[in-house]
Design a protein around this motif. Structure first.
Motif, PDB file in Angstrom:
ATOM      1  N   ASP A 174     130.583 -25.052  61.098  1.00  0.00           N
ATOM      2  CA  ASP A 174     130.543 -26.510  61.037  1.00  0.00           C
ATOM      3  C   ASP A 174     130.035 -27.081  62.347  1.00  0.00           C
ATOM      4  OD1 ASP A 174     131.684 -27.014  58.369  1.00  0.00           O
ATOM      5  OD2 ASP A 174     133.474 -26.073  59.203  1.00  0.00           O
ATOM      6  N   LEU A 175     130.480 -26.498  63.467  1.00  0.00           N
ATOM      7  CA  LEU A 175     129.940 -26.929  64.752  1.00  0.00           C
ATOM      8  C   LEU A 175     129.907 -25.758  65.727  1.00  0.00           C
ATOM      9  CD1 LEU A 175     132.439 -28.809  67.053  1.00  0.00           C
ATOM     10  CD2 LEU A 175     133.178 -27.984  64.831  1.00  0.00           C
ATOM     11  N   VAL A 176     128.942 -25.843  66.634  1.00  0.00           N
ATOM     12  CA  VAL A 176     128.764 -24.849  67.678  1.00  0.00           C
ATOM     13  C   VAL A 176     128.923 -25.549  69.019  1.00  0.00           C
ATOM     14  CG1 VAL A 176     127.143 -23.265  68.780  1.00  0.00           C
ATOM     15  CG2 VAL A 176     127.231 -23.417  66.282  1.00  0.00           C
ATOM     16  N   ILE A 177     129.811 -25.026  69.860  1.00  0.00           N
ATOM     17  CA  ILE A 177     130.022 -25.559  71.206  1.00  0.00           C
ATOM     18  C   ILE A 177     129.340 -24.619  72.192  1.00  0.00           C
ATOM     19  CG2 ILE A 177     131.725 -26.186  72.957  1.00  0.00           C
ATOM     20  CD1 ILE A 177     133.764 -26.464  70.605  1.00  0.00           C
ATOM     21  N   VAL A 178     128.446 -25.152  73.010  1.00  0.00           N
ATOM     22  CA  VAL A 178     127.768 -24.353  74.024  1.00  0.00           C
ATOM     23  C   VAL A 178     128.393 -24.670  75.380  1.00  0.00           C
ATOM     24  CG1 VAL A 178     125.574 -23.821  75.153  1.00  0.00           C
ATOM     25  CG2 VAL A 178     125.634 -24.335  72.701  1.00  0.00           C
ATOM     26  N   GLY A 179     129.033 -23.659  75.974  1.00  0.00           N
ATOM     27  CA  GLY A 179     129.708 -23.828  77.255  1.00  0.00           C
ATOM     28  C   GLY A 179     131.180 -23.512  77.113  1.00  0.00           C
ATOM     29  N   GLY A 180     131.595 -22.369  77.675  1.00  0.00           N
ATOM     30  CA  GLY A 180     132.981 -21.934  77.555  1.00  0.00           C
ATOM     31  C   GLY A 180     133.801 -22.205  78.788  1.00  0.00           C
ATOM     32  N   ARG A 200     123.118 -34.742  65.092  1.00  0.00           N
ATOM     33  CA  ARG A 200     123.483 -33.318  65.176  1.00  0.00           C
ATOM     34  C   ARG A 200     123.799 -32.850  66.594  1.00  0.00           C
ATOM     35  NH1 ARG A 200     124.765 -32.767  60.129  1.00  0.00           N
ATOM     36  NH2 ARG A 200     123.394 -34.166  58.996  1.00  0.00           N
ATOM     37  N   LEU A 201     123.965 -33.788  67.557  1.00  0.00           N
ATOM     38  CA  LEU A 201     124.228 -33.383  68.943  1.00  0.00           C
ATOM     39  C   LEU A 201     125.219 -34.330  69.603  1.00  0.00           C
ATOM     40  CD1 LEU A 201     123.597 -31.722  71.551  1.00  0.00           C
ATOM     41  CD2 LEU A 201     121.710 -33.331  71.956  1.00  0.00           C
ATOM     42  N   ALA A 202     126.201 -33.781  70.338  1.00  0.00           N
ATOM     43  CA  ALA A 202     127.131 -34.572  71.148  1.00  0.00           C
ATOM     44  C   ALA A 202     127.301 -33.910  72.510  1.00  0.00           C
ATOM     45  CB  ALA A 202     128.486 -34.695  70.452  1.00  0.00           C
ATOM     46  N   LEU A 203     127.407 -34.727  73.550  1.00  0.00           N
ATOM     47  CA  LEU A 203     127.623 -34.244  74.919  1.00  0.00           C
ATOM     48  C   LEU A 203     129.061 -34.512  75.336  1.00  0.00           C
ATOM     49  CD1 LEU A 203     124.466 -35.793  76.700  1.00  0.00           C
ATOM     50  CD2 LEU A 203     124.596 -33.661  75.398  1.00  0.00           C
ATOM     51  N   VAL A 204     129.662 -33.563  76.045  1.00  0.00           N
ATOM     52  CA  VAL A 204     131.000 -33.748  76.595  1.00  0.00           C
ATOM     53  C   VAL A 204     131.043 -33.267  78.035  1.00  0.00           C
ATOM     54  CG1 VAL A 204     132.249 -33.583  74.393  1.00  0.00           C
ATOM     55  CG2 VAL A 204     131.767 -31.497  75.697  1.00  0.00           C
ATOM     56  N   ILE A 232     136.263 -25.131  80.969  1.00  0.00           N
ATOM     57  CA  ILE A 232     137.517 -25.777  80.579  1.00  0.00           C
ATOM     58  C   ILE A 232     137.295 -26.841  79.520  1.00  0.00           C
ATOM     59  CG2 ILE A 232     139.391 -27.261  81.426  1.00  0.00           C
ATOM     60  CD1 ILE A 232     139.129 -25.681  84.109  1.00  0.00           C
ATOM     61  N   VAL A 233     136.242 -27.642  79.648  1.00  0.00           N
ATOM     62  CA  VAL A 233     136.004 -28.718  78.680  1.00  0.00           C
ATOM     63  C   VAL A 233     135.564 -28.162  77.326  1.00  0.00           C
ATOM     64  CG1 VAL A 233     134.592 -30.750  78.161  1.00  0.00           C
ATOM     65  CG2 VAL A 233     135.539 -30.436  80.454  1.00  0.00           C
ATOM     66  N   GLY A 234     134.683 -27.167  77.328  1.00  0.00           N
ATOM     67  CA  GLY A 234     134.257 -26.554  76.071  1.00  0.00           C
ATOM     68  C   GLY A 234     135.413 -25.898  75.347  1.00  0.00           C
ATOM     69  N   LEU A 235     136.250 -25.169  76.091  1.00  0.00           N
ATOM     70  CA  LEU A 235     137.426 -24.523  75.504  1.00  0.00           C
ATOM     71  C   LEU A 235     138.418 -25.554  74.978  1.00  0.00           C
ATOM     72  CD1 LEU A 235     137.882 -21.767  78.203  1.00  0.00           C
ATOM     73  CD2 LEU A 235     137.574 -21.292  75.769  1.00  0.00           C
ATOM     74  N   THR A 236     138.597 -26.650  75.730  1.00  0.00           N
ATOM     75  CA  THR A 236     139.511 -27.696  75.277  1.00  0.00           C
ATOM     76  C   THR A 236     139.014 -28.329  73.988  1.00  0.00           C
ATOM     77  OG1 THR A 236     140.177 -28.162  77.568  1.00  0.00           O
ATOM     78  CG2 THR A 236     140.641 -29.859  75.929  1.00  0.00           C
ATOM     79  N   THR A 237     137.707 -28.518  73.864  1.00  0.00           N
ATOM     80  CA  THR A 237     137.145 -29.070  72.628  1.00  0.00           C
ATOM     81  C   THR A 237     137.454 -28.169  71.442  1.00  0.00           C
ATOM     82  OG1 THR A 237     135.325 -30.028  73.934  1.00  0.00           O
ATOM     83  CG2 THR A 237     135.044 -29.962  71.540  1.00  0.00           C
ATOM     84  N   ALA A 238     137.239 -26.863  71.619  1.00  0.00           N
ATOM     85  CA  ALA A 238     137.533 -25.912  70.543  1.00  0.00           C
ATOM     86  C   ALA A 238     139.023 -25.899  70.218  1.00  0.00           C
ATOM     87  CB  ALA A 238     137.060 -24.518  70.938  1.00  0.00           C
ATOM     88  N   ALA A 239     139.864 -25.895  71.251  1.00  0.00           N
ATOM     89  CA  ALA A 239     141.311 -25.857  71.037  1.00  0.00           C
ATOM     90  C   ALA A 239     141.821 -27.123  70.358  1.00  0.00           C
ATOM     91  CB  ALA A 239     142.024 -25.659  72.379  1.00  0.00           C
ATOM     92  N   ALA A 240     141.213 -28.257  70.699  1.00  0.00           N
ATOM     93  CA  ALA A 240     141.631 -29.530  70.110  1.00  0.00           C
ATOM     94  C   ALA A 240     141.301 -29.622  68.627  1.00  0.00           C
ATOM     95  CB  ALA A 240     140.984 -30.692  70.864  1.00  0.00           C
ATOM     96  N   LEU A 241     140.421 -28.764  68.157  1.00  0.00           N
ATOM     97  CA  LEU A 241     140.016 -28.753  66.743  1.00  0.00           C
ATOM     98  C   LEU A 241     140.821 -27.745  65.928  1.00  0.00           C
ATOM     99  CD1 LEU A 241     136.170 -28.999  67.342  1.00  0.00           C
ATOM    100  CD2 LEU A 241     137.543 -30.701  66.133  1.00  0.00           C
ATOM    101  N   ALA A 284     127.324 -29.975  73.371  1.00  0.00           N
ATOM    102  CA  ALA A 284     126.900 -29.469  74.681  1.00  0.00           C
ATOM    103  C   ALA A 284     128.011 -29.683  75.694  1.00  0.00           C
ATOM    104  CB  ALA A 284     125.622 -30.173  75.138  1.00  0.00           C
ATOM    105  N   ALA A 285     128.596 -28.581  76.159  1.00  0.00           N
ATOM    106  CA  ALA A 285     129.600 -28.601  77.223  1.00  0.00           C
ATOM    107  C   ALA A 285     129.119 -27.678  78.330  1.00  0.00           C
ATOM    108  CB  ALA A 285     130.953 -28.155  76.676  1.00  0.00           C
ATOM    109  N   ASP A 286     127.816 -27.702  78.576  1.00  0.00           N
ATOM    110  CA  ASP A 286     127.173 -26.720  79.448  1.00  0.00           C
ATOM    111  C   ASP A 286     126.840 -27.246  80.836  1.00  0.00           C
ATOM    112  OD1 ASP A 286     125.351 -28.397  78.172  1.00  0.00           O
ATOM    113  OD2 ASP A 286     123.790 -26.874  78.003  1.00  0.00           O
ATOM    114  N   GLY A 287     127.603 -28.218  81.327  1.00  0.00           N
ATOM    115  CA  GLY A 287     127.534 -28.586  82.731  1.00  0.00           C
ATOM    116  C   GLY A 287     126.551 -29.680  83.085  1.00  0.00           C
ATOM    117  N   ALA A 288     126.558 -30.041  84.377  1.00  0.00           N
ATOM    118  CA  ALA A 288     125.779 -31.175  84.860  1.00  0.00           C
ATOM    119  C   ALA A 288     124.276 -30.997  84.673  1.00  0.00           C
ATOM    120  CB  ALA A 288     126.089 -31.408  86.334  1.00  0.00           C
ATOM    121  N   ARG A 289     123.803 -29.767  84.714  1.00  0.00           N
ATOM    122  CA  ARG A 289     122.364 -29.516  84.527  1.00  0.00           C
ATOM    123  C   ARG A 289     122.054 -29.116  83.085  1.00  0.00           C
ATOM    124  NH1 ARG A 289     121.023 -25.989  90.021  1.00  0.00           N
ATOM    125  NH2 ARG A 289     121.636 -27.600  91.531  1.00  0.00           N
TER     126      ARG A 289
END
Length: 419
Positions: A25-31, A300-304, A33-42, A180-185
């Protein structure tokens, strides 16, 4: 579960696991703290999630950082069900002392101002990352893929195709949404053509761990000097994390000093309230920047997190903004999914953007104002800011408002934080 097992359990190439053609259903790129929190919150959303991290987990955990964790972030972790795993390995602080260089008036924020047992927490990187990694790997609906690297993405009307390199083999994944949870760059943000606004400051930050001779008494300090803010954060084992902001050349010169010379300079800035200091480990330096993405979402894209925004480290806001992003996005997606709506639809995603973009901009502006007002010696500004500190200390309504703004209690509260 080992990383090898994670890779072996990954769905075969071009073999969708959903009858509608979606692998996830969704793919999170970036593991991080924020990427992991997004996955855990779901975890209770009913959505099937893939989390992709490029670096081996042990390398990520070794990252030598520490963060202020605000009360709202703690409430979010509690709502997820992971706080009990985090709390034993972090430090609480029950007092914050705010001062302007050597000016005698000190603003003291205390637990009595909010009626809470503590004002916040300080956590080293691994104290947050390791429990989150373990939690996510135990979730049946989450596949945690590490190491793996996103090669490119293709956005369609009803899906996004993510091409991933896993151990030299290219695999194609079909999803309703990419986060996208893959950092400032963020390569994901850049590839999508989302522009950003902001600037690099004239300052850099030196960060280091120290052990003081006397107890830190669970007190955090934010000392404003004309060269930049100087923060002292308490950690377990009577250690402290210092965040020393200074103009670039001054910061570089400080980092070039040997340990004895650096400690001499540090003690002058730190003060004598905790006695003699011992330097623990290496010092690190990084440039400070402010950044806000023009958009947090596209179809189809969200930034965190840092992929969406960066702010000055004064007040320890950066990671906490990302944790709130994660909780807000998870809430929006879960609500949409349970209503039978398409989670990748731009109208659904704009609900998240409207919620978080304005709140983040408020904090970005607040931290920028703090740094600019205090990082100068222009006499009229000095007079005004010291008058402001006096009001902050003596007018309870103003003091409580400022404290709540700094620790995330003035915006919209995610449902997770209310559980």
């Amino acid at each position: 579960m080992s990383l090898t097992q994670l890779t072996q359990n990954f769905p075969p190439l071009h073999t969708p696991t959903d009858k509608r053609g979606y692998d996830y259903d969704l793919v999170i790129v970036g593991g991080g703290i924020v990427g992991l929190t997004t996955a855990a919150a779901l975890k209770d959303s009913g959505l099937k999630v893939l989390l992709i991290e490029a670096r081996v987990a042990s390398v990520s955990v070794a990252k030598g950082q520490a963060y202020a964790v605000h009360l709202l972030s703690a409430q979010i972790f509690q709502g997820i069900g992971i706080w009990s795993k985090i709390l034993p390995n972090i430090a609480k602080y029950n007092q914050v002392r705010l001062s302007d260089a050597d000016y005698p008036d000190v603003v003291q924020f205390q637990t009595t101002d909010l009626g809470t047992p503590e004002l916040g927490y300080v956590a080293e990187h691994q104290a947050l990352l390791e429990p989150l990694q373990e939690f996510v790997q135990s979730c049946d609906h989450v596949t945690y893929l590490c190491p793996a690297e996103v090669v490119n993405t293709e956005y369609g009307q009803d899906k996004v195709i993510i091409n991933v390199n896993i151990a030299g083999e290219n695999r194609q994944i079909c999803s309703k949404l990419l986060v996208a949870a893959d950092g400032a760059r963020s390569p994901i943000r850049q590839a999508a053509g989302i522009k950003t606004k902001g600037w690099k400051y004239w300052q850099s930050c030196i960060v280091a761990f120290v052990k003081p001779e006397k107890p830190h008494n669970q007190t955090a300090y934010e000392k404003f000097w004309t060269s930049g803010p100087f923060a002292i954060l308490p950690l377990p084992g009577n250690r402290c994390r210092i965040v020393w902001t200074a103009p670039h050349e001054e910061a570089k010169a400080l980092c070039a000093l040997d340990d004895e010379q650096f400690l001499a300079q540090l003690s002058q800035r730190f003060g004598q309230q905790m006695g003699k200091l011992e330097l623990l480990g290496d010092r690190f330096i990084f440039q400070v920047q402010l950044m806000q993405s023009d958009r947090y979402v596209l179809p189809r894209l969200a930034l965190v997190g840092d992929a969406a925004h960066n702010c000055h480290p004064v007040g320890g806001q950066g990671l906490n903004l990302g944790i709130r992003d994660a909780a807000a996005l998870a809430q929006v997606l879960e609500t949409a999914h349970k209503a039978g709506e398409d989670i990748g639809n731009i109208q659904i995603l704009k609900t998240y953007e409207r919620w978080r973009k304005k709140e983040n901009l408020t904090i970005l502006g607040f931290t920028d104002l703090l740094d600019r007002v205090f990082s100068n010696n222009f006499l009229p500004v000095v007079i005004v800011r010291r008058l402001g500190l006096g009001i902050l200390q003596r007018v309870p309504m103003v003091k409580i408002f400022a404290l709540k703004l700094m620790i995330g209690l003035k915006g919209k509260t995610p449902a997770l934080a209310k559980r």
